[in-house]
Motif scaffolding. Sequence first.
Motif, PDB file in Angstrom:
ATOM      1  N   ALA A   1       0.867  -1.179   0.000  1.00  0.00           N
ATOM      2  CA  ALA A   1       0.000   0.000   0.000  1.00  0.00           C
ATOM      3  C   ALA A   1       0.901   1.225   0.000  1.00  0.00           C
ATOM      4  CB  ALA A   1      -0.909   0.008   1.233  1.00  0.00           C
ATOM      5  N   TRP A   2       0.346   2.368  -0.364  1.00  0.00           N
ATOM      6  CA  TRP A   2       1.114   3.604  -0.250  1.00  0.00           C
ATOM      7  C   TRP A   2       0.183   4.764   0.059  1.00  0.00           C
ATOM      8  CZ3 TRP A   2       0.661   7.910  -3.490  1.00  0.00           C
ATOM      9  CH2 TRP A   2      -0.114   7.734  -4.622  1.00  0.00           C
ATOM     10  N   GLY A   3       0.724   5.731   0.780  1.00  0.00           N
ATOM     11  CA  GLY A   3      -0.002   6.955   1.071  1.00  0.00           C
ATOM     12  C   GLY A   3      -0.679   7.017   2.422  1.00  0.00           C
TER      13      GLY A   3
ATOM     14  N   VAL B   1       7.139  -6.931   8.184  1.00  0.00           N
ATOM     15  CA  VAL B   1       6.395  -5.700   7.958  1.00  0.00           C
ATOM     16  C   VAL B   1       7.397  -4.555   7.819  1.00  0.00           C
ATOM     17  CG1 VAL B   1       4.667  -4.115   8.912  1.00  0.00           C
ATOM     18  CG2 VAL B   1       4.476  -6.575   9.344  1.00  0.00           C
ATOM     19  N   ALA B   2       7.151  -3.665   6.861  1.00  0.00           N
ATOM     20  CA  ALA B   2       8.058  -2.529   6.684  1.00  0.00           C
ATOM     21  C   ALA B   2       7.297  -1.319   6.171  1.00  0.00           C
ATOM     22  CB  ALA B   2       9.165  -2.887   5.696  1.00  0.00           C
ATOM     23  N   VAL B   3       7.859  -0.158   6.460  1.00  0.00           N
ATOM     24  CA  VAL B   3       7.406   1.095   5.866  1.00  0.00           C
ATOM     25  C   VAL B   3       8.657   1.854   5.434  1.00  0.00           C
ATOM     26  CG1 VAL B   3       7.286   2.331   8.087  1.00  0.00           C
ATOM     27  CG2 VAL B   3       5.961   3.163   6.143  1.00  0.00           C
ATOM     28  N   ALA B   4       8.599   2.439   4.237  1.00  0.00           N
ATOM     29  CA  ALA B   4       9.688   3.267   3.716  1.00  0.00           C
ATOM     30  C   ALA B   4       9.053   4.518   3.117  1.00  0.00           C
ATOM     31  CB  ALA B   4      10.483   2.507   2.666  1.00  0.00           C
ATOM     32  N   TYR B   5       9.789   5.606   3.132  1.00  0.00           N
ATOM     33  CA  TYR B   5       9.269   6.879   2.643  1.00  0.00           C
ATOM     34  C   TYR B   5      10.002   7.307   1.379  1.00  0.00           C
ATOM     35  CZ  TYR B   5       7.048   7.023   7.173  1.00  0.00           C
ATOM     36  OH  TYR B   5       6.291   6.716   8.269  1.00  0.00           O
ATOM     37  N   ASN B   6       9.249   7.810   0.406  1.00  0.00           N
ATOM     38  CA  ASN B   6       9.900   8.323  -0.790  1.00  0.00           C
ATOM     39  C   ASN B   6      10.442   9.729  -0.503  1.00  0.00           C
ATOM     40  OD1 ASN B   6       7.762  10.173  -1.116  1.00  0.00           O
ATOM     41  ND2 ASN B   6       6.900   9.145  -2.900  1.00  0.00           N
TER      42      ASN B   6
ATOM     43  N   GLY C   1       8.222  12.177   1.220  1.00  0.00           N
ATOM     44  CA  GLY C   1       7.686  11.801   2.529  1.00  0.00           C
ATOM     45  C   GLY C   1       6.459  10.919   2.485  1.00  0.00           C
ATOM     46  N   VAL C   2       6.141  10.359   1.315  1.00  0.00           N
ATOM     47  CA  VAL C   2       4.974   9.483   1.185  1.00  0.00           C
ATOM     48  C   VAL C   2       5.366   8.073   1.628  1.00  0.00           C
ATOM     49  CG1 VAL C   2       3.303   8.473  -0.428  1.00  0.00           C
ATOM     50  CG2 VAL C   2       4.041  10.858  -0.713  1.00  0.00           C
ATOM     51  N   PRO C   3       4.603   7.477   2.556  1.00  0.00           N
ATOM     52  CA  PRO C   3       4.949   6.132   3.028  1.00  0.00           C
ATOM     53  C   PRO C   3       4.499   5.028   2.069  1.00  0.00           C
ATOM     54  CG  PRO C   3       3.082   6.987   4.273  1.00  0.00           C
ATOM     55  CD  PRO C   3       3.507   8.069   3.334  1.00  0.00           C
ATOM     56  N   TYR C   4       5.352   4.021   1.926  1.00  0.00           N
ATOM     57  CA  TYR C   4       5.064   2.788   1.194  1.00  0.00           C
ATOM     58  C   TYR C   4       5.105   1.657   2.209  1.00  0.00           C
ATOM     59  CZ  TYR C   4       5.754   5.001  -3.379  1.00  0.00           C
ATOM     60  OH  TYR C   4       5.636   5.766  -4.502  1.00  0.00           O
ATOM     61  N   TRP C   5       4.027   0.903   2.292  1.00  0.00           N
ATOM     62  CA  TRP C   5       3.862  -0.148   3.302  1.00  0.00           C
ATOM     63  C   TRP C   5       3.948  -1.520   2.635  1.00  0.00           C
ATOM     64  CZ3 TRP C   5       3.028   1.621   8.269  1.00  0.00           C
ATOM     65  CH2 TRP C   5       2.633   2.957   8.398  1.00  0.00           C
ATOM     66  N   THR C   6       4.574  -2.470   3.320  1.00  0.00           N
ATOM     67  CA  THR C   6       4.654  -3.835   2.825  1.00  0.00           C
ATOM     68  C   THR C   6       4.486  -4.818   3.968  1.00  0.00           C
ATOM     69  OG1 THR C   6       6.210  -3.165   1.102  1.00  0.00           O
ATOM     70  CG2 THR C   6       6.087  -5.515   1.580  1.00  0.00           C
ATOM     71  N   GLN C   7       3.707  -5.857   3.719  1.00  0.00           N
ATOM     72  CA  GLN C   7       3.638  -7.039   4.598  1.00  0.00           C
ATOM     73  C   GLN C   7       3.971  -8.239   3.715  1.00  0.00           C
ATOM     74  OE1 GLN C   7      -0.551  -6.947   5.793  1.00  0.00           O
ATOM     75  NE2 GLN C   7       0.095  -6.436   7.868  1.00  0.00           N
ATOM     76  N   ASP C   8       4.943  -9.021   4.125  1.00  0.00           N
ATOM     77  CA  ASP C   8       5.250 -10.285   3.445  1.00  0.00           C
ATOM     78  C   ASP C   8       4.963 -11.421   4.409  1.00  0.00           C
ATOM     79  OD1 ASP C   8       6.128  -9.651   0.782  1.00  0.00           O
ATOM     80  OD2 ASP C   8       7.844  -8.668   1.720  1.00  0.00           O
ATOM     81  N   PHE C   9       4.188 -12.373   3.940  1.00  0.00           N
ATOM     82  CA  PHE C   9       3.791 -13.539   4.720  1.00  0.00           C
ATOM     83  C   PHE C   9       4.408 -14.771   4.081  1.00  0.00           C
ATOM     84  CE2 PHE C   9       0.406 -10.414   4.567  1.00  0.00           C
ATOM     85  CZ  PHE C   9       0.066 -10.246   5.893  1.00  0.00           C
TER      86      PHE C   9
END
Length: 89
Positions: free
Chosen positions: A36-38, A69-74, A77-85
């Motif tokens: 997801a992002w934003g 789980v991670a969040v990184a910002y471009n 400053g917009v966050p990009y979210w990731t969950q890997d299962f």
Amino acid sequence: MAGRGYFSHGSPGGGSPGSRVNSVGYRWSSYGENIAWGQRSANEVMGDWMRSPGHRANILNCRFRNVGVAVAYNGRGVPYWTQDFASPR
């Protein structure tokens, strides 16, 4: 994604969630990924994922034994979210 300016499960170089999980040495039998992002908070992104049938299915899938789980910002400053299962072999 945040650093390279794209939003997709597949990377511009052809990588997939499975290949990225492999690249860190995890040998999986199954995997899933939510991106997801934003969204401005973990609470907001989780709410959005839980309202999405496919993302919700990943979160509630009892076959998955591990999660990252991670969040990184471009640069804006917009966050990009990731969950890997995943589940090991």
